[in-house]
Scaffold this motif. Sequence first.
Motif, PDB file in Angstrom:
ATOM      1  N   MET A 163     -33.970-122.486  20.583  1.00  0.00           N
ATOM      2  CA  MET A 163     -34.134-123.646  21.678  1.00  0.00           C
ATOM      3  C   MET A 163     -35.006-124.469  20.453  1.00  0.00           C
ATOM      4  SD  MET A 163     -36.204-123.289  25.283  1.00  0.00           S
ATOM      5  CE  MET A 163     -35.486-124.558  26.411  1.00  0.00           C
ATOM      6  N   PHE A 164     -36.343-123.992  20.099  1.00  0.00           N
ATOM      7  CA  PHE A 164     -37.252-124.999  19.370  1.00  0.00           C
ATOM      8  C   PHE A 164     -37.238-124.372  18.474  1.00  0.00           C
ATOM      9  CE2 PHE A 164     -38.678-126.467  23.577  1.00  0.00           C
ATOM     10  CZ  PHE A 164     -38.032-127.343  23.910  1.00  0.00           C
ATOM     11  N   GLU A 165     -37.078-124.802  16.815  1.00  0.00           N
ATOM     12  CA  GLU A 165     -37.629-124.535  15.604  1.00  0.00           C
ATOM     13  C   GLU A 165     -38.595-124.937  14.912  1.00  0.00           C
ATOM     14  OE1 GLU A 165     -34.331-122.623  12.746  1.00  0.00           O
ATOM     15  OE2 GLU A 165     -34.005-121.778  14.777  1.00  0.00           O
ATOM     16  N   GLY A 166     -39.602-124.162  13.740  1.00  0.00           N
ATOM     17  CA  GLY A 166     -40.822-124.345  13.361  1.00  0.00           C
ATOM     18  C   GLY A 166     -40.491-124.476  11.837  1.00  0.00           C
ATOM     19  N   ASN A 167     -41.239-124.381  11.428  1.00  0.00           N
ATOM     20  CA  ASN A 167     -41.215-123.601  10.036  1.00  0.00           C
ATOM     21  C   ASN A 167     -41.575-122.071   9.936  1.00  0.00           C
ATOM     22  OD1 ASN A 167     -41.563-126.204   9.141  1.00  0.00           O
ATOM     23  ND2 ASN A 167     -43.543-126.128   8.831  1.00  0.00           N
ATOM     24  N   LEU A 168     -41.899-121.850  10.688  1.00  0.00           N
ATOM     25  CA  LEU A 168     -43.154-119.941  10.859  1.00  0.00           C
ATOM     26  C   LEU A 168     -41.458-119.101  12.079  1.00  0.00           C
ATOM     27  CD1 LEU A 168     -46.146-120.344   9.837  1.00  0.00           C
ATOM     28  CD2 LEU A 168     -43.996-118.993   8.123  1.00  0.00           C
ATOM     29  N   VAL A 169     -41.302-120.131  13.156  1.00  0.00           N
ATOM     30  CA  VAL A 169     -41.357-119.495  14.215  1.00  0.00           C
ATOM     31  C   VAL A 169     -40.440-119.819  15.018  1.00  0.00           C
ATOM     32  CG1 VAL A 169     -43.649-118.502  14.980  1.00  0.00           C
ATOM     33  CG2 VAL A 169     -43.192-120.051  16.130  1.00  0.00           C
TER      34      VAL A 169
END
Length: 182
Positions: free
Chosen positions: A1-7
């Motif tokens: 759904m939403f992607e970051g740098n770590l999660v």
Amino acid sequence: MFEGNLVRLRALRPEDAEHHLRWRNDPEVVRWATAGDPTFGPVTAEAVDLGFATMLRLNPRESAVFTVEDLTAGSVIGMADYRDLDPYAGTATLGVTIGEREFWGRGHGSDALRLLVDHLFGAYCLSRLELDTWSGNERAVRAFTGLGFREEGRRRSAVPLDGKRYDRVLFGMLREEWAHPA
């Protein structure tokens, strides 16, 4: 759904209940997430199932619970949520819990919180976001202030834990203070 740098934050699924049950019955998770609040844990599988039935039906215009997954392994490591979304006042309250201890202090909670803030300021016409923790949770305080939240107040001696009293620390962020627009 939403992607970051770590999660990655993704929609809650019924099978995520097993993780919530484990975390809410882990005394260390309960201690850091809620200062040992007995209403958070320990809990039975039946109680988690009842709560999950409600969480799976939440109206995202008011509140939502997301599952936090580690990007490297794809494993479920925590949860992030928002609640009390008030379109008139332009506010919402949010929170994050990393339930898997091996991910504590490694930036996963901050990344999940950043994604949630991006989503809320990007998807809704909100003016401010708020959250709180207890004064003994220095890791949470560092994460919140590191993302740009400001301490706005304290409820002195409001949190009992292990025979001591801690402050409830309140944080807020205004839309114009957010350094990472969605």
